[in-house]
Design a protein around this motif. Structure first.
Motif, PDB file in Angstrom:
ATOM      1  N   UNK A 192     -68.154  23.331   8.473  1.00  0.00           N
ATOM      2  CA  UNK A 192     -68.329  24.452   7.544  1.00  0.00           C
ATOM      3  C   UNK A 192     -67.644  25.699   8.090  1.00  0.00           C
ATOM      4  N   UNK A 193     -67.857  25.986   9.364  1.00  0.00           N
ATOM      5  CA  UNK A 193     -67.270  27.193   9.966  1.00  0.00           C
ATOM      6  C   UNK A 193     -65.739  27.121   9.967  1.00  0.00           C
ATOM      7  N   UNK A 194     -65.183  25.926  10.255  1.00  0.00           N
ATOM      8  CA  UNK A 194     -63.728  25.807  10.255  1.00  0.00           C
ATOM      9  C   UNK A 194     -63.172  25.957   8.833  1.00  0.00           C
ATOM     10  N   UNK A 195     -63.871  25.410   7.850  1.00  0.00           N
ATOM     11  CA  UNK A 195     -63.427  25.562   6.462  1.00  0.00           C
ATOM     12  C   UNK A 195     -63.386  27.035   6.071  1.00  0.00           C
ATOM     13  N   UNK A 196     -64.396  27.784   6.476  1.00  0.00           N
ATOM     14  CA  UNK A 196     -64.429  29.221   6.179  1.00  0.00           C
ATOM     15  C   UNK A 196     -63.274  29.923   6.875  1.00  0.00           C
ATOM     16  N   UNK A 197     -63.067  29.572   8.152  1.00  0.00           N
ATOM     17  CA  UNK A 197     -61.990  30.215   8.933  1.00  0.00           C
ATOM     18  C   UNK A 197     -60.618  29.926   8.324  1.00  0.00           C
ATOM     19  N   UNK A 198     -60.338  28.653   8.005  1.00  0.00           N
ATOM     20  CA  UNK A 198     -59.022  28.303   7.485  1.00  0.00           C
ATOM     21  C   UNK A 198     -58.808  28.828   6.075  1.00  0.00           C
ATOM     22  N   UNK A 199     -59.868  28.824   5.272  1.00  0.00           N
ATOM     23  CA  UNK A 199     -59.744  29.337   3.897  1.00  0.00           C
ATOM     24  C   UNK A 199     -59.489  30.831   3.884  1.00  0.00           C
ATOM     25  N   UNK A 200     -59.882  31.498   4.963  1.00  0.00           N
ATOM     26  CA  UNK A 200     -59.709  32.940   5.022  1.00  0.00           C
ATOM     27  C   UNK A 200     -58.311  33.329   5.499  1.00  0.00           C
TER      28      UNK A 200
END
Length: 285
Positions: free
Chosen positions: A277-285
């Motif tokens: 979840x945290x990586x998805x947020x980071x990459x999507x940002x």
């Protein structure tokens, strides 16, 4: 299912209803925003039920279509049990292949990432006896090109450095332990270099993951599933994240299976899911 499982585990979770088109809402502690999809049959923790196979795929379809349409910035998937879906009559080899078909992506690439390393795969869920025939100059060039592109796109690495493992012990030992490195992997690397991609190899897999060698690369391409993934899982099983490259959408997932023996006990370790979840947020940002 979520309400029943929360009650079983004694968790005070407020389930709020999500509707398509809602404005983005920041999650609050002890709340979940959920779009309701009823199960086909009641779920018993740890027990597989082919009656719910289509339900699982419907959820994947909804998430994928929402991400494709821009409703969602990314999707994060939990483990899925492949055999029970196949037993229901739906051919299914895994999330990676299913999502690629759904998004019309010609070549998905499976990669696991942790703080220590990024490892992509030239082949995924194949019997070992079929790996050699599945690796071609063309497939390796396409896979490395996707890996190069997505390292630039999602991680913002301007000129990614990619290490390519050999298939055989000692990278074939100059052809004495196999010739795939000479016939296929080496020529593919030469072509990629001509195209301006910073790629090295074929490297012996037993030394490619030594820290001082890893330090020179942004990602490693392993030739088959159990050549690369045991290394990254050993280095950080609780923080490694599975990312599907080559899709028009961003998808991350856990690096482990379903652990049916832990279902409903409250003892399952959620660390990899939190990392996904945290990586998805980071990459999507």
């Amino acid at each position: 299912m979520l309400a029943e499982r929360a009650e079983r585990l004694g968790l005070a979770i407020e389930l709020r209803t999500y509707h398509a088109g809602m404005s983005p809402v920041r999650h609050q502690p002890d709340t979940l925003l959920v779009e309701h999809y009823p199960l086909a049959a009641p779920s018993v923790p740890g027990r597989l039920d082919a009656a719910n196979a289509r339900y699982v795929l419907d959820l994947l379809d909804r998430a994928t279509d929402g991400a494709t349409a821009g409703e969602f910035s990314a999707i994060v998937t939990a483990p899925v049990h492949k055999s029970v879906i196949a037993d229901s009559g739906v051919p299914f080899t895994g999330h990676t292949e299913y999502l690629a078909a759904r998004t019309h992506a010609p070549l998905p690439v499976m990669m696991l990432a942790s703080q220590a390393m990024r490892v992509a795969l030239a082949t995924t869920h194949l019997p070992l006896k079929d790996v050699s025939a599945a690796i071609t100059i063309d497939s390796l060039c396409k896979i490395v090109t996707i890996l190069h592109h997505d390292l630039e796109k999602w991680w913002g690495i301007p000129q990614p450095r990619i290490a390519v493992c050999g298939l055989n012990p000692h990278a074939g030992e100059s052809g004495h332990l196999g010739d795939e490195e000479i016939r296929v992997i080496g020529p593919a690397i030469a072509l990629l270099k001509e195209r301006g991609i910073d790629v090295s190899g074929p490297l012996p897999a037993d030394t490619a993951f030594v820290p001082r060698i890893l330090a020179d690369f942004d990602a490693v391409l392993a030739m088959y599933h159990d050549q690369g993934l045991p290394v990254i899982k050993h280095a950080g099983f609780d923080t490694a994240v599975n990312i599907t490259l080559g899709l028009p959408i961003l998808r991350t997932s856990v690096d482990h299976g379903t652990a049916l023996d832990l279902a409903g006990t409250g003892r399952a370790d959620p660390s990899s899911l939190a990392s996904a979840i945290n990586l998805a947020i980071e990459l999507a940002s």
